[in-house]
Scaffold this motif. Structure first.
Motif, mmCIF file in Angstrom:
data_model
loop_
_atom_site.group_PDB
_atom_site.id
_atom_site.type_symbol
_atom_site.label_atom_id
_atom_site.label_comp_id
_atom_site.label_asym_id
_atom_site.label_seq_id
_atom_site.Cartn_x
_atom_site.Cartn_y
_atom_site.Cartn_z
ATOM 1 N N LYS A 596 0.905 -1.152 -0.071
ATOM 2 C CA LYS A 596 -0.220 0.034 0.017
ATOM 3 C C LYS A 596 1.030 1.309 -0.110
ATOM 4 N N ALA A 597 2.212 0.611 0.713
ATOM 5 C CA ALA A 597 2.376 2.474 1.182
ATOM 6 C C ALA A 597 3.721 2.017 -0.237
ATOM 7 N N LEU A 598 4.358 1.598 -1.230
ATOM 8 C CA LEU A 598 4.532 0.901 -2.432
ATOM 9 C C LEU A 598 3.807 1.595 -3.582
ATOM 10 N N PHE A 599 2.813 2.182 -3.391
ATOM 11 C CA PHE A 599 1.366 2.016 -3.957
ATOM 12 C C PHE A 599 1.419 3.689 -4.285
ATOM 13 N N LYS A 600 0.768 4.269 -2.884
ATOM 14 C CA LYS A 600 1.578 5.367 -2.696
ATOM 15 C C LYS A 600 2.482 6.411 -2.876
ATOM 16 N N ARG A 601 3.097 6.298 -2.779
ATOM 17 C CA ARG A 601 4.263 6.926 -2.968
ATOM 18 C C ARG A 601 4.844 6.830 -4.452
ATOM 19 N N ALA A 602 3.976 6.058 -6.164
ATOM 20 C CA ALA A 602 4.434 6.107 -7.493
ATOM 21 C C ALA A 602 3.275 6.996 -7.407
ATOM 22 N N ASP A 603 1.725 7.174 -6.423
ATOM 23 C CA ASP A 603 0.855 7.851 -7.016
ATOM 24 C C ASP A 603 1.430 9.310 -6.798
ATOM 25 N N GLU A 604 1.899 9.919 -5.834
ATOM 26 C CA GLU A 604 2.825 11.050 -5.690
ATOM 27 C C GLU A 604 3.183 11.568 -6.648
ATOM 28 N N ALA A 605 4.718 10.473 -6.833
ATOM 29 C CA ALA A 605 5.702 11.207 -7.661
ATOM 30 C C ALA A 605 4.879 11.268 -9.184
ATOM 31 N N LEU A 606 3.370 10.448 -9.656
ATOM 32 C CA LEU A 606 2.940 10.731 -10.835
ATOM 33 C C LEU A 606 2.575 11.811 -10.577
ATOM 34 N N TYR A 607 1.348 12.107 -9.878
ATOM 35 C CA TYR A 607 0.905 13.055 -9.641
ATOM 36 C C TYR A 607 2.011 14.114 -9.779
ATOM 37 N N LEU A 608 3.429 14.691 -8.956
ATOM 38 C CA LEU A 608 4.365 15.776 -9.427
ATOM 39 C C LEU A 608 4.493 15.821 -10.917
ATOM 40 N N ALA A 609 4.551 14.520 -11.111
ATOM 41 C CA ALA A 609 5.584 14.679 -12.443
ATOM 42 C C ALA A 609 3.766 15.478 -13.308
ATOM 43 N N LYS A 610 2.903 14.888 -13.062
ATOM 44 C CA LYS A 610 1.872 15.601 -14.302
ATOM 45 C C LYS A 610 1.551 17.111 -13.729
ATOM 46 N N ASN A 611 1.796 17.020 -12.411
ATOM 47 C CA ASN A 611 1.830 18.670 -12.393
ATOM 48 C C ASN A 611 2.976 20.046 -12.534
ATOM 49 N N SER A 612 3.971 19.005 -13.194
ATOM 50 C CA SER A 612 5.328 20.256 -13.620
ATOM 51 C C SER A 612 5.567 19.898 -15.247
ATOM 52 N N GLY A 613 4.638 19.852 -15.694
ATOM 53 C CA GLY A 613 4.697 19.768 -17.015
ATOM 54 C C GLY A 613 4.763 18.539 -17.686
ATOM 55 N N LYS A 614 4.676 17.316 -17.269
ATOM 56 C CA LYS A 614 4.268 16.441 -18.266
ATOM 57 C C LYS A 614 5.325 15.654 -18.383
ATOM 58 N N ASN A 615 5.573 14.287 -19.942
ATOM 59 C CA ASN A 615 5.999 13.755 -19.972
ATOM 60 C C ASN A 615 7.319 13.637 -19.513
ATOM 61 N N LYS A 616 7.712 13.218 -18.157
ATOM 62 C CA LYS A 616 8.351 13.153 -17.231
ATOM 63 C C LYS A 616 8.571 11.691 -16.741
ATOM 64 N N VAL A 617 9.544 11.729 -16.001
ATOM 65 C CA VAL A 617 9.745 10.486 -15.056
ATOM 66 C C VAL A 617 10.320 11.208 -13.666
ATOM 67 N N LEU A 618 8.799 11.011 -12.502
ATOM 68 C CA LEU A 618 9.749 11.371 -11.150
ATOM 69 C C LEU A 618 9.742 10.417 -10.156
ATOM 70 N N VAL A 619 10.744 10.325 -9.532
ATOM 71 C CA VAL A 619 10.859 9.814 -8.404
ATOM 72 C C VAL A 619 9.779 9.335 -7.298
ATOM 73 N N GLN A 620 9.835 9.176 -6.235
ATOM 74 C CA GLN A 620 8.709 8.990 -4.581
ATOM 75 C C GLN A 620 9.925 8.822 -3.695
ATOM 76 N N ASN A 621 10.602 9.257 -3.049
ATOM 77 C CA ASN A 621 10.938 8.154 -1.651
ATOM 78 C C ASN A 621 10.363 8.484 -0.501
ATOM 79 N N ARG A 622 10.337 7.419 0.426
ATOM 80 C CA ARG A 622 9.722 7.698 1.479
ATOM 81 C C ARG A 622 10.824 9.012 2.478
#
Length: 622
Positions: A596-622
């Motif tokens: 559950k935590a693994l999914f949450k971190r990936a979802d947060e990283a995806l949210y940041l990627a889409k709200n910071s210009g899209k077409n990019k890869v972001l990583v969310q660590n704990r």
């Protein structure tokens, strides 16, 4: 009759009975002949007494025994002499009066006759010149008759005793034949018996169909050609045949090895230096051949029954195993192992025909079928089966495709049919040409026939399972299946990376091009995902236009690299062009974490990627 004559006859008869012990079968024929000649020498007080015998087989005259141990065969034309001996049939004996210059060194000739036919000569050489001249016609005739009678009687007794021994030997051999169910043992016993009874003859076993290599046995294939007419005649008619060769000075007998159900070959017996095969030996060889034929038939039927039982056990065990709900790959692996073990095959492949018509080797086949080289065998088999759906039994593939070098020469291929439709086929290969027997081919047909339904059921079961765990549009795995695999990985593995993917401005694509194009974009991205991950990785549809990839046993940086590569491929290859955004998360065993935590971190990283210009890869660590 003079006293000396009576004494000589008495002595000769005594010698006869001394060497002919009928009660215990101790017949010393050779010793009797030598002793008889020695007694004649002693009685007549001469230098040498020699017995010449006529050989009707070889049609020549030869020395059978002599009181001179150093005597060698005289240098004369023994065949011509043999043919001229008939002239001596009307004369009882000769003293310095004989028609044969070959015996000029002998002073007394006693012709041995049987029914007006000369069977031999007793030749006597004087010690003192003229010492035999006192022997009159009466004494000579009496001595001739007595020698003939004793030699004939001794030889007949010897033949009877030897014939009895041969039949006893034949009885023992018959016991051995029928106590063994081994083809090698029966064939070996035939040769051993003949070598013991006729050591001067040459023997060959000409078998009609024999694929085995029998060590140290003189075996030939029975083939029809101009040199084997008599052999084939014996095989076809089931009767003894003879072949005499004047140029090679040999006589050959062909005895069929005949059983109740057929003829299994021919026994070839060669009598060297004979113009005519010895008539009195034909009966024994015929009896031996008939007995051997029955024993071969029994051994062959026994081997066939064992093979049939073994084949039925193989089919039964295989069918039972295949119906035990194995996975498809396990089913194919099991079938491959069974075929390699039972047929001594070198490569075994199971080929599935896709709806497009392409041929795909199934997982579990030999590794060879994953190579480029295997394509020529698959293509060759498929082209032949597309015509009539018949099985293939090729002794030498190279002869069928002379323009292509084929490493594997022997090929068997059997179609896998379902409702009279060709779903695939099994291919079995070996490097040696003509390696597989027809019995193997029939067994493979039966094995695949009994296995086709289980294979089809296994494939259908996996297709149904895949439908349950697969998104029908993208052919990616479902969300539930992805969740299960991630939970399993976090229990068994050391680390893993998770990528959450979203197609940028997907609503705009649907509004601009329509939902059908939107679905096509999802399919394009899913295919690119498949092309950029391993078989052990899991691509799934997360929901809507969101997709996901789980990479078991992969560190974070590798996960980021894969996400970046996928991002570039989508931007480059999608039509109409779209972009994606990716959020990456990572877990490792040495830290407390959960799915559950693994999914949450990936979802947060995806949210940041889409709200910071899209077409990019972001990583969310704990």
């Amino acid at each position: 009759m003079e006293h000396q004559q009576i004494q000589l006859l008495y002595n000769l008869r005594s010698i006869f009975f001394d060497h002919m012990e009928l009660e215990n079968g101790n017949i010393q024929y050779d010793q009797f002949v030598r002793t008889m000649l020695a007694e004649i020498k002693r009685f007549l007080e001469v230098k040498e007494v020699t017995l010449f015998k006529c050989d009707d087989w070889k049609q020549h005259l030869f020395i059978e025994a002599s009181t001179d141990s150093d005597l060698i065969e005289p240098d004369y034309d023994s065949k011509t002499l043999y043919l001229n001996l008939e002239r001596a049939a009307g004369r009882n004996y000769y003293y310095n009066d004989y028609p044969f210059r070959e015996f000029k060194n002998y002073q007394l000739i006693l012709p041995l006759k049987e029914e007006q036919k000369v069977t031999g000569l007793v030749a006597v050489k004087e010690k003192v010149p003229g010492s035999l001249s006192s022997i009159g016609a009466e004494t000579g005739e009496l001595l001739t008759k007595e020698c003939t009678k004793l030699l004939e009687t001794a030889l007949n007794i010897y033949k009877v005793v030897m014939e009895e021994k041969r039949h006893k030997q034949l009885f023992k051999v018959t016991e051995k034949f029928h106590s063994s169910m081994s083809m090698d043992a029966v064939l070996g016993e035939i040769i051993d018996t003949l070598q013991e009874v006729y050591p001067s003859f040459v023997y060959y076993l000409m078998l009609s169909h024999d694929n085995n290599n029998h060590e140290n046995l003189p075996i030939k294939d029975l083939e029809y050609d101009s040199e084997n007419v008599a052999a084939m005649q014996a095989y076809v008619t089931g009767t003894i045949q003879f072949e005499n060769s004047l140029t090679e000075k040999k006589s050959v007998l062909y005895a069929p090895l005949r059983g109740k159900q057929g003829i299994y070959g021919v026994l070839q017996v060669i009598a060297p230096n004979s113009l005519v095969f010895p008539e009195n030996e034909v009966e024994f060889i015929t009896l031996l051949a008939n007995t051997a034929g029955s024993a071969l038939e029994n051994a062959q039927l026994y081997q066939q029954s064992k093979r049939l039982i073994s084949d039925l056990q193989l089919i039964n065990e295989t069918s039972h195993r295949l119906n035990s709900n194995l996975r498809l790959s396990e089913t194919i692996t099991y079938m491959k192992e069974q075929i390699i073990k039972s047929f001594d095959a070198q490569e075994t492949g199971f080929i599935f025909l896709l709806p497009s018509g392409d041929a795909k080797p199934l997982t579990g086949s030999s590794a060879f079928f994953q190579t480029k080289e295997s394509e020529q065998y698959i293509r060759y088999s498929k082209e032949r089966m597309d015509i009539d759906q018949e099985s293939l039994f090729i002794g030498d593939v190279h002869l069928q495709s002379v323009d292509v070098k084929m490493r594997y020469r022997s090929l068997m291929a059997v179609p896998m049919l379902q409702s009279n439709s060709l779903r695939g086929f099994a291919v079995v290969l070996h490097k040696e040409p003509y390696y597989f027997s027809f019995e193997m081919f029939k067994l493979l047909q039966s094995l695949i026939h009994h296995s086709s339904l289980a294979l089809a059921n296994s494939m259908l079961r996996e297709e149904l399972e895949k439908l349950v765990i697969t998104d029908h549009l993208t052919r990616l795995y479902s969300r539930n299946y992805l969740d299960e695999k991630i939970y399993q990985s976090m229990e068994e593995d050391e680390e893993g990376a998770f990528i959450l993917i979203d197609i940028d401005d997907f609503k705009k694509v649907n509004d601009t091009y329509g939902h059908q194009v939107g679905d096509e974009i999802l399919i394009q991205v899913a295919k690119l995902m498949h092309g950029n991950i391993r078989e052990t990785d899991i691509g799934a549809r997360w929901g809507g236009e969101e997709l996901a990839i789980y990479l078991p046993r992969v560190p974070l940086q590798v996960g980021v690299n894969i996400a970046q590569r996928l991002l570039e491929k989508v931007s480059e290859l999608s039509k109409p062009k779209v972009t994606i955004s990716c959020g990456v998360s990572y877990w490792k065993r040495d830290s407390i974490d959960n799915a559950k935590a693994l999914f949450k971190r990936a979802d947060e990283a995806l949210y940041l990627a889409k709200n910071s210009g899209k077409n990019k890869v972001l990583v969310q660590n704990r």
